[in-house]
Design a protein around this motif. Structure first.
Motif, mmCIF file in Angstrom:
data_model
loop_
_atom_site.group_PDB
_atom_site.id
_atom_site.type_symbol
_atom_site.label_atom_id
_atom_site.label_comp_id
_atom_site.label_asym_id
_atom_site.label_seq_id
_atom_site.Cartn_x
_atom_site.Cartn_y
_atom_site.Cartn_z
ATOM 1 N N LEU A 292 -30.155 6.622 9.995
ATOM 2 C CA LEU A 292 -28.731 6.930 10.120
ATOM 3 C C LEU A 292 -28.490 7.925 11.251
ATOM 4 C CD1 LEU A 292 -27.824 7.160 6.338
ATOM 5 C CD2 LEU A 292 -27.014 5.432 7.961
ATOM 6 N N PRO A 293 -27.288 7.953 11.797
ATOM 7 C CA PRO A 293 -26.981 8.866 12.912
ATOM 8 C C PRO A 293 -27.131 10.331 12.490
ATOM 9 C CG PRO A 293 -25.254 7.217 12.631
ATOM 10 C CD PRO A 293 -26.137 7.117 11.437
ATOM 11 N N PRO A 294 -27.434 11.208 13.426
ATOM 12 C CA PRO A 294 -27.507 12.639 13.121
ATOM 13 C C PRO A 294 -26.202 13.136 12.504
ATOM 14 C CG PRO A 294 -28.342 12.195 15.333
ATOM 15 C CD PRO A 294 -27.724 10.917 14.850
ATOM 16 N N GLY A 295 -26.329 13.979 11.502
ATOM 17 C CA GLY A 295 -25.145 14.546 10.864
ATOM 18 C C GLY A 295 -24.596 13.720 9.717
ATOM 19 N N PHE A 296 -25.140 12.535 9.506
ATOM 20 C CA PHE A 296 -24.659 11.692 8.397
ATOM 21 C C PHE A 296 -24.995 12.385 7.075
ATOM 22 C CE2 PHE A 296 -24.453 8.278 5.374
ATOM 23 C CZ PHE A 296 -23.527 7.387 5.878
ATOM 24 N N ASP A 297 -24.038 12.408 6.154
ATOM 25 C CA ASP A 297 -24.225 13.102 4.877
ATOM 26 C C ASP A 297 -25.063 12.230 3.931
ATOM 27 O OD1 ASP A 297 -24.114 14.642 2.604
ATOM 28 O OD2 ASP A 297 -21.982 15.119 2.808
ATOM 29 N N VAL A 298 -26.372 12.273 4.120
ATOM 30 C CA VAL A 298 -27.284 11.429 3.343
ATOM 31 C C VAL A 298 -27.227 11.786 1.862
ATOM 32 C CG1 VAL A 298 -29.697 10.773 3.002
ATOM 33 C CG2 VAL A 298 -28.808 11.096 5.321
ATOM 34 N N ASP A 299 -27.203 13.083 1.545
ATOM 35 C CA ASP A 299 -27.245 13.493 0.142
ATOM 36 C C ASP A 299 -26.003 13.044 -0.623
ATOM 37 O OD1 ASP A 299 -29.709 14.641 0.377
ATOM 38 O OD2 ASP A 299 -28.945 16.661 0.772
ATOM 39 N N LYS A 300 -24.872 13.022 0.052
ATOM 40 C CA LYS A 300 -23.644 12.604 -0.639
ATOM 41 C C LYS A 300 -23.635 11.099 -0.903
ATOM 42 C CE LYS A 300 -18.590 12.662 -0.321
ATOM 43 N NZ LYS A 300 -17.414 13.108 0.463
ATOM 44 N N HIS A 301 -24.098 10.315 0.060
ATOM 45 C CA HIS A 301 -23.924 8.864 -0.013
ATOM 46 C C HIS A 301 -25.175 8.090 -0.411
ATOM 47 C CE1 HIS A 301 -19.994 9.532 1.655
ATOM 48 N NE2 HIS A 301 -20.463 9.961 2.812
ATOM 49 N N PHE A 302 -26.363 8.713 -0.309
ATOM 50 C CA PHE A 302 -27.592 7.967 -0.592
ATOM 51 C C PHE A 302 -28.612 8.761 -1.420
ATOM 52 C CE2 PHE A 302 -25.922 5.639 3.079
ATOM 53 C CZ PHE A 302 -26.032 4.340 2.613
ATOM 54 N N LYS A 303 -28.126 9.727 -2.188
ATOM 55 C CA LYS A 303 -29.023 10.471 -3.079
ATOM 56 C C LYS A 303 -28.497 10.337 -4.511
ATOM 57 C CE LYS A 303 -31.205 14.959 -3.896
ATOM 58 N NZ LYS A 303 -31.251 16.395 -3.525
ATOM 59 N N PRO A 304 -29.046 9.391 -5.270
ATOM 60 C CA PRO A 304 -28.554 9.159 -6.634
ATOM 61 C C PRO A 304 -28.862 10.333 -7.565
ATOM 62 C CG PRO A 304 -29.789 7.272 -5.806
ATOM 63 C CD PRO A 304 -30.044 8.396 -4.865
ATOM 64 N N SER A 305 -28.167 10.356 -8.681
ATOM 65 C CA SER A 305 -28.375 11.407 -9.694
ATOM 66 C C SER A 305 -29.493 11.045 -10.659
ATOM 67 C CB SER A 305 -27.079 11.630 -10.483
ATOM 68 O OG SER A 305 -26.670 10.414 -11.112
ATOM 69 N N TYR A 306 -30.004 9.819 -10.574
ATOM 70 C CA TYR A 306 -31.070 9.362 -11.473
ATOM 71 C C TYR A 306 -32.381 9.226 -10.693
ATOM 72 C CZ TYR A 306 -29.696 4.909 -9.341
ATOM 73 O OH TYR A 306 -29.399 3.917 -8.435
ATOM 74 N N ASP A 307 -33.455 8.996 -11.398
ATOM 75 C CA ASP A 307 -34.770 8.856 -10.774
ATOM 76 C C ASP A 307 -34.980 7.428 -10.260
ATOM 77 O OD1 ASP A 307 -35.485 11.472 -11.267
ATOM 78 O OD2 ASP A 307 -36.405 11.021 -13.211
ATOM 79 N N PRO A 308 -35.845 7.265 -9.257
ATOM 80 C CA PRO A 308 -36.149 5.916 -8.767
ATOM 81 C C PRO A 308 -36.646 5.014 -9.895
ATOM 82 C CG PRO A 308 -37.073 7.569 -7.287
ATOM 83 C CD PRO A 308 -36.560 8.314 -8.499
ATOM 84 N N TRP A 309 -36.103 3.805 -9.911
ATOM 85 C CA TRP A 309 -36.436 2.754 -10.871
ATOM 86 C C TRP A 309 -35.881 2.995 -12.274
ATOM 87 C CZ3 TRP A 309 -36.855 -1.898 -9.588
ATOM 88 C CH2 TRP A 309 -37.518 -2.282 -8.424
ATOM 89 N N ASP A 310 -35.046 4.040 -12.452
ATOM 90 C CA ASP A 310 -34.221 4.047 -13.664
ATOM 91 C C ASP A 310 -33.239 2.888 -13.575
ATOM 92 O OD1 ASP A 310 -35.459 6.236 -14.697
ATOM 93 O OD2 ASP A 310 -33.844 7.647 -14.265
ATOM 94 N N GLN A 311 -32.866 2.551 -12.338
ATOM 95 C CA GLN A 311 -32.100 1.356 -12.033
ATOM 96 C C GLN A 311 -32.823 0.620 -10.913
ATOM 97 O OE1 GLN A 311 -27.878 2.068 -11.406
ATOM 98 N NE2 GLN A 311 -27.857 3.759 -12.872
ATOM 99 N N ARG A 312 -32.501 -0.645 -10.729
ATOM 100 C CA ARG A 312 -33.187 -1.431 -9.717
ATOM 101 C C ARG A 312 -32.877 -0.889 -8.316
ATOM 102 N NH1 ARG A 312 -35.803 -6.454 -10.073
ATOM 103 N NH2 ARG A 312 -35.957 -7.561 -8.093
ATOM 104 N N ILE A 313 -33.895 -0.821 -7.477
ATOM 105 C CA ILE A 313 -33.740 -0.316 -6.121
ATOM 106 C C ILE A 313 -33.237 -1.442 -5.218
ATOM 107 C CG2 ILE A 313 -35.038 0.510 -4.113
ATOM 108 C CD1 ILE A 313 -36.689 2.209 -5.994
ATOM 109 N N CYS A 314 -32.277 -1.112 -4.349
ATOM 110 C CA CYS A 314 -31.705 -2.101 -3.439
ATOM 111 C C CYS A 314 -32.572 -2.228 -2.182
ATOM 112 C CB CYS A 314 -30.291 -1.689 -3.032
ATOM 113 S SG CYS A 314 -29.143 -1.516 -4.409
ATOM 114 N N LEU A 315 -32.847 -3.456 -1.786
ATOM 115 C CA LEU A 315 -33.614 -3.723 -0.583
ATOM 116 C C LEU A 315 -32.687 -4.238 0.516
ATOM 117 C CD1 LEU A 315 -36.749 -5.562 -2.054
ATOM 118 C CD2 LEU A 315 -36.446 -3.127 -1.614
#
Length: 500
Positions: A292-315
């Motif tokens: 993603l471009p520099p400065g993109f708010d990764v934590d807001k838009h791509f950091k879920p509140s659950y752990d990996p594989w609690d739900q299916r991961i999108c490819l």
């Protein structure tokens, strides 16, 4: 009600009080990926068995024919989503829907399976008679409304577990005011032209991350509006190992190597995610940040509140979602909806997203075992009161199996193993002159939910499904290598009662 059918090769007809009924050794319900695979295994391993496939729709393919939204593709690599017995030879590892549909159709045609399919037959009820050791199956002709009855010694349900006629859409206030068009991906209209228009895709799952880059190619702009983020991982559109191996190995040798490589990698990724969730969450986040471009708010838009594989991961193949976000043809907004307006969607923050088209990629409605009603010796089977045996049969329900896939890997991996097991079970019964196989529940086995998953579409309907147990053979393993050992090579008699 019709009780007769045109004679078919290997068909037997017997009379009951209502007339002449066709009898089959095996009845397969559903002509999708699982049903066609099941028929192949049955033909190959038990060629003397008569069988038919009842399909409610008018064509082969199931999911891969029903879903026709832009960019529709697999959310698993095709070297594991493809059949073990039929190598996937196309270059793309993450394949588009039409290519997968062609693959399923070719499998059916080349094996002569298509001649056993009866379209427009929606199974609505099944009744087991212990005295006769068979199922009486009732199907509705979806083209004529006629009811059709036949009998079968064994029924194998390959219907998947979601409703084909209705996707899930949450209550969205103000939709009646919206002057644009609202569509659900499960029922994509052929006449929808979104070229040059503003599109909002509501959702953050596999369907949404597929739609956004696909629609961004033609739309004026596409906004992915999500209430909360999902984990998104990039995979190469073409598998480098497959590309290398196919240059000097025939497909029948290259395919299993790549298949097992991908199984191993996926298994290790899953196990690491469950054991070290915080570490794997950081690994996934770093992968997203690099795209993603520099400065993109990764934590807001791509950091879920659950752990990996609690739900299916999108490819996403070749990072196409991140490419669209990077070049400005798409954007992502993480917020809650207040209401639809005449020109778009107003968020709780007061911001309004203008839109000409809104796509509600908000999930599926689950429907266990195709929604059919069935009885055993006059007793109605209540699915929540049953326990799943090896994730493919039901406690105290004779001569019945169902196919479901893994939540952490390709569907077909488990469906293939289930078909192999059913054939082993039927051969065991034939060799010993047995007519009935029924899993008998050990009362000391404690219950657990069938699916250990926190996705909304699962939690909404989990109380309608069978339970699983806390130990074998009632425990559901999300582990393909382990299932290969137990289902392909393990006993078929454990926890099972037989009768002649």
């Amino acid at each position: 009600m019709s009780t007769a059918a045109a004679p078919r090769e290997g068909a037997r007809f017997e009379r009951d009080e209502e007339g002449r009924l066709e009898h089959l050794d095996v009845l397969i319900v559903g002509a999708g990926l699982s049903g066609i695979g099941a028929a192949h295994h049955l033909q190959e391993k038990l060629p003397h068995k008569s069988y038919a496939i009842l399909e409610a729709r008018d064509t082969i393919g199931g999911t891969w024919d029903l879903f026709r939204y832009p960019g529709i593709r697999s959310d698993s690599d095709m070297h594991t989503l493809g059949y073990r017995f039929r190598p996937w030879t196309e270059a793309k590892a993450i394949a588009d829907g039409p290519s997968i549909l062609e693959y399923v159709n070719d499998t059916a045609r080349e094996g002569g399976i298509d001649r056993h399919i009866r379209f427009h037959h929606k199974v609505t009820a099944m009744s087991w008679s212990s005295e006769d050791a068979r199922w009486t199956v009732t199907a509705e002709r979806t083209d004529t409304g006629e009811a059709v009855r036949l009998t079968a010694s064994f029924v194998f349900s390959c219907t998947g577990y979601y409703r084909y006629d209705e996707g899930y859409t949450p209550e969205l206030p103000g939709t009646e005011r919206f002057n644009g068009r609202i569509v659900h991906p499960q029922h994509w209209p052929e006449d929808l032209d979104y070229s040059g228009k503003r599109v909002v895709v509501i959702g953050s799952g596999a369907t949404a991350v597929t739609l956004v880059p696909a629609m961004a190619k033609d739309a004026a702009h596409v906004t992915m509006l999500q209430r909360s983020p999902s984990y998104v991982v990039t995979l190469p559109g073409e598998d480098p190992a497959h590309s290398a191996l196919k240059r000097f190995l025939p497909a029948r040798f290259a395919y299993p190597i790549v298949r097992w490589k991908n199984v191993t990698m996926a298994t290790l990724f899953y196990r690491a995610s469950r054991r070290w969730p915080k570490f794997m969450s950081r690994v996934i986040r770093r992968g997203v940040e690099r795209q993603l471009p520099p400065g993109f708010d990764v934590d807001k838009h791509f950091k879920p509140s659950y752990d990996p594989w609690d739900q299916r991961i999108c490819l996403v193949p070749d990072g196409d979602l991140f490419v669209a976000l990077g070049d400005g043809s798409a954007s992502v907004v993480t917020a809650h909806i207040d209401t639809f307006t005449e020109t778009g969607i107003r968020l709780r923050s007061g911001e309004e997203l203008e839109a000409d088209v809104v796509v509600t990629a908000t999930g599926l409605n689950l429907l266990p075992l195709g929604g059919l009603d069935f009885t055993v010796d006059g007793r109605k089977v209540e699915l929540p009161e049953t326990m799943a045996y090896k994730a493919m049969m039901l406690s105290d329900v004779p001569n019945y199996a169902f196919a479901i896939g893994y939540t952490n890997a390709s569907w077909t991996l488990k469906a293939d193993l289930t078909s192999e097991y059913v054939c082993r079970l039927l051969r065991h019964m034939d060799d010993r002159g047995l007519r009935v196989a029924v899993p008998h529940r050990d009362p000391s086995v404690e219950e657990e939910p069938l699916l250990d998953f926190t996705s909304g579409y699962v939690l909404r309907s989990l109380d309608k499904f069978p339970k699983q147990g806390t130990r074998a053979p009632w425990k559901v393993h999300q582990n393909y290598p382990k299932d290969v050992v137990s289902l392909r090579h393990g006993p078929v008699t454990d926890g099972m009662r037989f009768a002649a």
